[in-house]
Scaffold this active site. Structure first.
Site, mmCIF file in Angstrom:
data_model
loop_
_atom_site.group_PDB
_atom_site.id
_atom_site.type_symbol
_atom_site.label_atom_id
_atom_site.label_comp_id
_atom_site.label_asym_id
_atom_site.label_seq_id
_atom_site.Cartn_x
_atom_site.Cartn_y
_atom_site.Cartn_z
ATOM 1 C CB SER A 279 -0.957 -0.045 1.193
ATOM 2 O OG SER A 279 -1.925 0.963 1.133
ATOM 3 C CG ASP B 62 -2.523 4.039 -1.289
ATOM 4 O OD1 ASP B 62 -3.336 4.010 -2.240
ATOM 5 O OD2 ASP B 62 -2.622 3.291 -0.304
ATOM 6 C CG ASP C 41 -3.024 -0.676 -2.225
ATOM 7 O OD1 ASP C 41 -3.008 0.517 -1.836
ATOM 8 O OD2 ASP C 41 -3.619 -1.575 -1.612
ATOM 9 C CG ASP D 42 -6.000 0.826 -0.403
ATOM 10 O OD1 ASP D 42 -5.164 1.755 -0.388
ATOM 11 O OD2 ASP D 42 -6.001 -0.098 0.438
#
Length: 452
Positions: free
Chosen positions: A104, A246, A248, A250
Site C-alpha cells: 500500500s 497510494d 495500491d 485504495d
C-alpha cells in the site's frame, strides 16, 4: 510467533519479514482453510492474483502462485493492478479467492500479502487466524496433503482485467468530467495506467505525475503520503484540483485549486451530500473511524446526516457497512468505500466520483469541501515501543486522563497501536493548534516512557 496478519494483511520488509517461503506457505494454508470451510465445495477452485509494481512483487507473486497451484487451485494472473481492481475482478469473475501483493502506502523495501474472499471482500479475523494456525502447524509438523497429476492447479495470464476494470469505473459515474483539468499523482504505483485512462475516458483533461514505476520508486516522495509535488503541479498548471493515490490505489486524497489538501473526511462529506441528492445514501448514514476529525461529525450533524464510528481500519468500516446496509464509509487517510460499486476502498473510483460532483455542480472543490471545518488535529507516531501494552499501562492511562481533563469538551485524545507498523499513534484534537501540539507532545513522551 506473533500474529502475522495486521489490519491490512501480512506486511513487512520483503525478503526479510515477508519471504518467499512465508508467502508460499500462507497461500497453501489459505487454500486448505478455505477448502475446509466449504468455499471450494463441488468445483475446481480459482484464484485471481495481482500486485503493485514493487520489484519484490515479482518473486513473491511466483511464490503465491506456486502455493496455490500446488494446492489444486487454478490461478488467473492479472498483473499490476490496484487492490480494488483485483477485488472487483475476484467478484465479477466468480473466483473463490483473490490475492494482492502490495504494501500500500509503505516505502519500497516493504511488501504485503492480502487475501480476498469470494466476492472480493477481505477475509474476516477468524479466517485469518485459522490460516495462521494451519500454516504454523504444517511449518513445524505434518507435511501438506498435495494433489498430483491432473489435480494440480493451472496458471494462466488474464489480460482482460485492465479494460474490464476501467469500463466498470466509467460505467458507474453519474455524469462526465468534460471541462475539468485535473492533476493525477499515481505514486509510481499500481494505478499508474488505470487512473489516467479512466479520467481521460470520462472526459477530463489530465496532467500526470508519478506514472513511471520502475519497481523501486513506489511512494517515493509522491502519492497520497507526499502531497508536495501534487500541490505545486495543481497551482503551476492552473488545474481545477488534483488527485493523489497510494501504491495500491485504495486511497484517494485531493488538493484544491489553491494547493490546499482535501482529506478523506472532507471527501466523504462532499460525496455524502452528492449521494443524498441522488437518493443513494442509504439511511442518510456515513460510517467512519474514531480517527475522523470532530469537524466531520459536526458537519454531518448540521446536514441532518448520521455518522457511525468504528475502530480504526477500513475493514471495520466495511463490516459495519455490510451489516447494516450503509452505502458510504471510509477513513480520514483517504480509504473511501462506496459499497454499491466496490468491495473495498477504491482510490480511483473515489477520485472520479469527487470529480463528477465538481463537474455536476460547477462549484470549486474548495467550496464543496468547506461543508466541514477541520478542528486542529496533531498526530505523532511513536516508534520503537511495546505497542501491545497501550491498553494496559496504568502510567499511560493516567497521562491520557490528565490530557482529557485539560482539553475538556473542546477536544479529544486517541492512542492506538498501528496495525501495520511497529509504532503507537498519538492523536490530539483541540480548538487551538498550539494546545493540540503541546498535549500531543506530552503524551508522546509519556508513551515513550511507559512503553519503552
Amino acid at each position: 510467533m506473533g500474529r502475522l496478519f495486521g489490519t491490512d494483511g501480512v506486511r513487512g520488509v520483503a525478503n526479510a519479514d515477508l519471504t518467499a517461503e512465508l508467502a508460499l506457505g500462507l497461500s497453501v494454508a489459505a487454500a486448505h482453510v478455505l477448502a475446509e470451510a466449504g468455499t471450494f465445495e463441488g468445483h475446481r477452485a480459482t484464484a485471481v492474483v495481482g500486485r503493485d509494481p514493487r520489484a519484490s512483487g515479482e518473486f513473491l507473486e511466483a511464490a503465491v502462485v506456486a502455493g496455490l497451484a500446488s494446492s489444486g487451485v487454478d490461478v488467473l494472473l492479472v498483473g499490476v493492478l490496484p487492490t480494488p481492481a483485483v477485488a472487483y475482478l475476484t467478484g465479477v469473475l466468480g473466483a473463490d479467492l483473490g490475492v494482492v501483493l502490495s504494501a500500500s502506502h509503505n516505502a519500497m523495501p516493504d511488501n504485503g500479502l492480502k487475501f480476498l474472499a469470494r466476492g472480493g471482500h477481505k477475509l474476516d479475523d477468524e479466517l485469518e487466524d485459522r490460516i495462521e494456525k494451519v500454516y504454523e502447524e504444517h511449518r513445524t509438523g505434518a507435511p501438506w496433503d498435495r494433489p498430483t497429476g491432473s489435480g494440480v492447479g493451472r496458471v494462466r495470464h488474464y489480460n482482460e482485467g485492465f479494460d474490464q476494470y476501467v469500463a466498470h469505473l466509467i460505467g458507474v459515474l453519474p455524469n462526465r468530467l468534460d471541462g475539468l483539468k485535473i492533476v493525477l499523482d499515481e505514486a509510481h504505483g499500481a494505478a499508474a495506467r488505470v487512473s489516467p485512462e479512466a479520467f481521460s475516458r470520462a472526459g477530463a483533461e489530465i496532467i500526470t505525475i508519478g506514472t513511471d514505476p520502475d519497481g523501486l520508486n513506489i511512494n517515493d516522495g509522491c502519492g497520497s503520503t507526499h502531497l508536495g509535488l501534487l500541490k505545486a503541479a495543481v497551482v503551476e498548471h492552473g488545474a481545477d484540483f488534483g488527485i493523489a493515490h497510494d501504491g495500491d490505489a485504495d486511497r484517494c486524497l485531493a488538493v484544491d485549486h489553491t494547493g490546499e489538501e482535501v482529506d478523506g473526511d472532507q471527501i466523504m462529506a462532499v460525496l455524502a451530500l452528492a449521494m443524498r441528492e441522488r437518493s443513494a445514501l442509504r439511511s442518510d448514514t456515513v460510517v467512519a473511524t474514531v480517527m475522523s476529525n470532530l469537524g466531520f461529525k459536526l458537519a454531518m450533524e448540521r446536514e441532518g446526516l448520521t455518522l457511525v464510528q468504528t475502530a480504526v481500519g477500513d475493514r471495520y468500516v466495511l463490516e459495519e457497512m455490510k451489516e447494516h446496509g450503509y452505502a458510504l464509509g471510509g477513513e480520514q487517510s483517504g480509504h473511501v468505500i462506496i459499497l454499491d460499486h466496490a468491495t473495498t476502498g477504491d482510490g480511483t473510483l473515489t477520485g472520479l466520483m469527487l470529480a463528477a460532483r465538481v463537474a455536476d455542480t460547477g462549484r470549486t472543490l474548495k467550496d464543496l469541501a468547506s461543508v466541514m471545518v477541520r478542528l486542529p488535529q496533531v498526530l505523532i507516531n511513536v516508534p520503537d515501543v511495546d505497542r501491545t501494552r497501550v491498553g494496559t499501562s496504568a502510567d499511560l492511562a493516567a497521562a491520557v486522563a490528565e490530557a482529557e481533563r485539560e482539553l475538556g469538551s473542546t477536544g479529544r485524545v486517541l492512542l492506538r497501536p498501528s496495525g501495520t507498523e511497529p509504532l503507537v499513534r498519538v492523536m490530539v484534537e483541540a480548538a487551538d493548534i498550539d494546545q493540540a501540539r503541546s498535549v500531543a507532545g506530552r503524551l508522546a513522551d509519556a508513551v515513550k516512557s511507559a512503553l519503552a
